[in-house]
Design a protein around this motif. Sequence first.
Motif, short mmCIF file in Angstrom:
data_model
loop_
_atom_site.label_atom_id
_atom_site.label_comp_id
_atom_site.label_asym_id
_atom_site.label_seq_id
_atom_site.Cartn_x
_atom_site.Cartn_y
_atom_site.Cartn_z
N GLY A 182 -27.43 14.57 35.51
CA GLY A 182 -26.07 14.71 36.01
C GLY A 182 -25.89 15.71 37.14
N VAL A 183 -24.70 15.68 37.76
CA VAL A 183 -24.41 16.55 38.89
C VAL A 183 -23.36 17.61 38.53
CG1 VAL A 183 -25.07 15.01 40.75
CG2 VAL A 183 -22.79 14.84 39.76
N LYS A 219 -26.51 9.29 29.60
CA LYS A 219 -26.59 8.94 28.18
C LYS A 219 -25.44 9.55 27.38
CE LYS A 219 -29.80 9.45 24.32
NZ LYS A 219 -30.94 10.29 23.90
N SER A 220 -25.04 10.77 27.75
CA SER A 220 -23.97 11.42 26.99
C SER A 220 -22.60 10.87 27.37
CB SER A 220 -24.01 12.94 27.20
OG SER A 220 -23.60 13.28 28.51
N GLY A 221 -22.55 10.01 28.36
CA GLY A 221 -21.32 9.30 28.69
C GLY A 221 -20.28 10.15 29.39
N ASP A 222 -19.04 9.65 29.35
CA ASP A 222 -17.98 10.33 30.08
C ASP A 222 -17.44 11.49 29.25
OD1 ASP A 222 -18.47 8.28 31.74
OD2 ASP A 222 -16.51 7.33 31.56
N TRP A 223 -16.92 12.48 29.96
CA TRP A 223 -16.37 13.66 29.31
C TRP A 223 -15.23 14.20 30.17
CZ3 TRP A 223 -15.63 18.76 30.65
CH2 TRP A 223 -15.35 19.67 29.61
N LYS A 270 -32.64 6.93 32.41
CA LYS A 270 -32.36 5.89 33.39
C LYS A 270 -31.62 6.48 34.58
CE LYS A 270 -32.17 1.84 30.43
NZ LYS A 270 -31.27 0.96 29.69
N SER A 271 -31.88 5.93 35.72
CA SER A 271 -31.18 6.32 36.92
C SER A 271 -29.85 5.57 36.96
CB SER A 271 -32.05 5.97 38.14
OG SER A 271 -31.72 6.76 39.23
N THR A 272 -28.75 6.30 36.77
CA THR A 272 -27.43 5.66 36.77
C THR A 272 -26.47 6.46 37.65
OG1 THR A 272 -26.66 6.94 34.87
CG2 THR A 272 -27.74 4.85 34.37
N LEU A 273 -25.35 5.85 37.97
CA LEU A 273 -24.33 6.53 38.76
C LEU A 273 -23.74 7.67 37.92
CD1 LEU A 273 -22.44 6.75 41.22
CD2 LEU A 273 -20.90 5.18 40.05
N ARG A 274 -23.65 8.81 38.51
CA ARG A 274 -23.14 9.99 37.83
C ARG A 274 -22.16 10.72 38.76
NH1 ARG A 274 -27.04 11.36 33.64
NH2 ARG A 274 -28.65 9.77 33.66
N THR A 275 -21.07 11.19 38.21
CA THR A 275 -20.13 11.98 38.99
C THR A 275 -19.73 13.21 38.18
OG1 THR A 275 -18.11 10.99 38.10
CG2 THR A 275 -19.14 9.86 39.96
N ALA A 276 -19.29 14.22 38.88
CA ALA A 276 -18.77 15.41 38.21
C ALA A 276 -17.68 16.02 39.07
CB ALA A 276 -19.89 16.43 37.97
N ILE A 277 -16.66 16.54 38.40
CA ILE A 277 -15.58 17.26 39.07
C ILE A 277 -15.47 18.63 38.43
CG2 ILE A 277 -13.13 17.26 39.70
CD1 ILE A 277 -13.05 14.28 39.14
N ALA A 278 -15.43 19.66 39.25
CA ALA A 278 -15.26 21.02 38.75
C ALA A 278 -14.15 21.69 39.56
CB ALA A 278 -16.55 21.82 38.87
N SER A 279 -13.57 22.73 38.98
CA SER A 279 -12.56 23.47 39.74
C SER A 279 -12.52 24.92 39.30
CB SER A 279 -11.18 22.83 39.58
OG SER A 279 -10.73 23.03 38.26
N GLY A 280 -11.81 25.71 40.05
CA GLY A 280 -11.63 27.13 39.76
C GLY A 280 -10.59 27.68 40.73
#
Lengths: 157, 157, 157, 157, 157, 157
Positions: free
Chosen positions: E108-109, E149-153, E22-32
């Motif tokens: 996801g992004v 589908k894998s939800g929040d992490w 399904k097309s759903t809102l997805r966000t991702a935060i990464a750092s280094g």
Amino acid sequence: MSTLSHLDAEGAAHMVNVGDKKSTLRTAIASGRITMSANALTAIKNGDAPKGDVLGTARIAAIMAAKKTSDLIPLCHPLGLDAVDVSFGYEDNAISVTATASLTAKTGVEMEAMAAVSIGLLTIYDMGKALDKGMVIEFIRLIAKTGGKSGDWHAPE
Amino acid sequence: MSTLSHLDAEGAAHMVNVGDKKSTLRTAIASGRITMSANALTAIKNGDAPKGDVLGTARIAAIMAAKKTSDLIPLCHPLGLDAVDVSFGYEDNAISVTATASLTAKTGVEMEAMAAVSIGLLTIYDMGKALDKGMVIEFIRLIAKTGGKSGDWHAPE
Amino acid sequence: MSTLSHLDAEGAAHMVNVGDKKSTLRTAIASGRITMSANALTAIKNGDAPKGDVLGTARIAAIMAAKKTSDLIPLCHPLGLDAVDVSFGYEDNAISVTATASLTAKTGVEMEAMAAVSIGLLTIYDMGKALDKGMVIEFIRLIAKTGGKSGDWHAPE
Amino acid sequence: MSTLSHLDAEGAAHMVNVGDKKSTLRTAIASGRITMSANALTAIKNGDAPKGDVLGTARIAAIMAAKKTSDLIPLCHPLGLDAVDVSFGYEDNAISVTATASLTAKTGVEMEAMAAVSIGLLTIYDMGKALDKGMVIEFIRLIAKTGGKSGDWHAPE
Amino acid sequence: MSTLSHLDAEGAAHMVNVGDKKSTLRTAIASGRITMSANALTAIKNGDAPKGDVLGTARIAAIMAAKKTSDLIPLCHPLGLDAVDVSFGYEDNAISVTATASLTAKTGVEMEAMAAVSIGLLTIYDMGKALDKGMVIEFIRLIAKTGGKSGDWHAPE
Amino acid sequence: MSTLSHLDAEGAAHMVNVGDKKSTLRTAIASGRITMSANALTAIKNGDAPKGDVLGTARIAAIMAAKKTSDLIPLCHPLGLDAVDVSFGYEDNAISVTATASLTAKTGVEMEAMAAVSIGLLTIYDMGKALDKGMVIEFIRLIAKTGGKSGDWHAPE
């Protein structure tokens, strides 16, 4: 501690190191063709293809593809081409594409000529597929190369 | 004052406007093959080709090429692929490549599948040309497509 | 009339002019690693990762990234690489990546080696993240460089 | 049999063959400007534009565009730039962009300088268009070039 | 006849088919972060680095890298990002980079955020390496993701 | 501990978050022109320009540039265009270029139309510069846009 051995056995993909090769004049000629229905061929010849000027567009696509070769073929070296030339021929039920590439460098330009032909043919397919989805691309091959340590080569007749 | 008329006659190259098309599931399968000497084929099968793992590299090149299609073929629309799958087969004197692409969009993925096959075959040529410069790429064609206004299509046997 | 002064003060980003530098042989080695769970590492070692052959794919991604360096890093000069080599090592809870790049040019290849390592590690992350989203990329650094006016350099132990 | 003649008449697009040219130092300077409302100009000067730092972003875009020139302009040769420098000036109702490019090669860098200016100006438009959609890009031209067989050239006053 | 079986065993690299997601809102935060000498850090803070504005340039490089992710990471899907945000922090002996990416899509992004961080850090290395070749990039990791589908992490503390 | 505040002040470059915008039909028209000597204009009209078919090549370059917009302009969103159309007009001492772009998306296509015009004009410059290095690109502007929250807009007469 790393154990690199079995991961980097002989079989691993790698760019050939051309650091010790001499920079010499190199040329390559490649060709191929796309077979199509009489209907599609006539439309292209007459400038009636649905997306417009087929061979003019295919020529630009082929030239630009030659310049992108090292971005398309994983183990190709980036090269600064001196020239790329693309020409077309009408056959009975096909259009042929011939590309010639040249430069002075440490490695050959065979892949640039082959890439130009391939993308030129794909562009013809794209622009003609509304007329004939059954077009077939065939006989893409190297015609000749000159220069470099392996010397000149011509495809057998 | 501009006189646009004769410069923009019917024959000018243009992207087809897909704004009014429906977004539907579309798939495409394409294939092709590259013929080569027994020597080259054996080396590739045995993992002895001079630049390393031929089919693993060609597979990645093919997948990445599918994603670059709209940058290679001038009048292709940029598409967000759902999937690309690339497989290989050994024939008597050749290696075949088959690519399947799919997405839900306003236009078809035939060119993505065709581009994957073409670049996969070029990569095999690049990695095997030290063994056999006379390899020939042939029979690149669309096998089948589904979806869209023009419906399903299968290549004739 | 333009008043360029304050807009182009010392601090403005600019490519270093390498026009007066000599073209010499230059090499660079970089490395880095990605830590992961025992579960993920075992799956990658056994060829059971969900997207397929992890190291073969990461190797190609790393090589192709080296060739794209000047398109990724704004102030890098476009360079014609002579060679890029990428290797992997298994550590206790990590996979290490080492990249070596070389060419004869007016400026060094440090960034090409660093880019290869970085994209190789990102590819491992991508292919393993379904097994372990908590993988961490670390210790990306230059190991050594040779050639150029600044001469040879080795990372401290 | 192919009949290539009429398809490859004089008028067909082609890259100029620079294989016989000498590799010499070449430089090019180009400039252009974008006119805008006092409101937009003030916002950009004060760092209040809605997408952030306009000139810093435009400078990077311009430098990166110079490196992409041969991928944008179909018949340009791929070149390994020695340097690209981009500067800005505030005028009464406009911002000017000047780009200088140089290298030692068989062909000139005019297009790299022109591309840097054009993309720098487009980036200013993009970052300011929420303030003033009526901004106009104008007077993009070559200011001077040096080197090569055709020698030095300066735009007339 | 093709014998595809052993060439396309489970282990072959492939894009995951997201057609059924399904097309759903997805966000991702990464750092280094990148560690460096006090000397290099001070120069960057003071705007005295030899290639100019380090963080402004790294920010643009990071944003542009997020948009190139599917061209860099072989099995990533091409995605139309809704937003990418990049920020920096000064630490005692390091600069940290954080990237947030979001979109509404079938996948996801995470990789877009990870790529932005990686290329941002490489750009800092490039612009500071004349001051300190021993800078080390470390601790690139996913901080959090939402949607799908894998939800929040969230990364463990 | 990071101190992000002053590094990420309001002025930092960032992509606008379009996540909350509605996907609607959007169109944009842009135009520009290149002035040239009578000699150059006549050669282009007559198909006698030294690099071949000028307008056919410029048209393809313009269409391909529209598709590359988000790779050229740092803060542009990647968009899946529905259509791009490029046309030319002869003026007394100039050639004009007009580009129309459209799609259904969360953000507008103004930059795609502007990029098509700019690269189309640069291509004309490239192909005509052997005849007239003093050609000037001017009056690149947005003619009209439709759709989106900001609604329709037309350039003032």
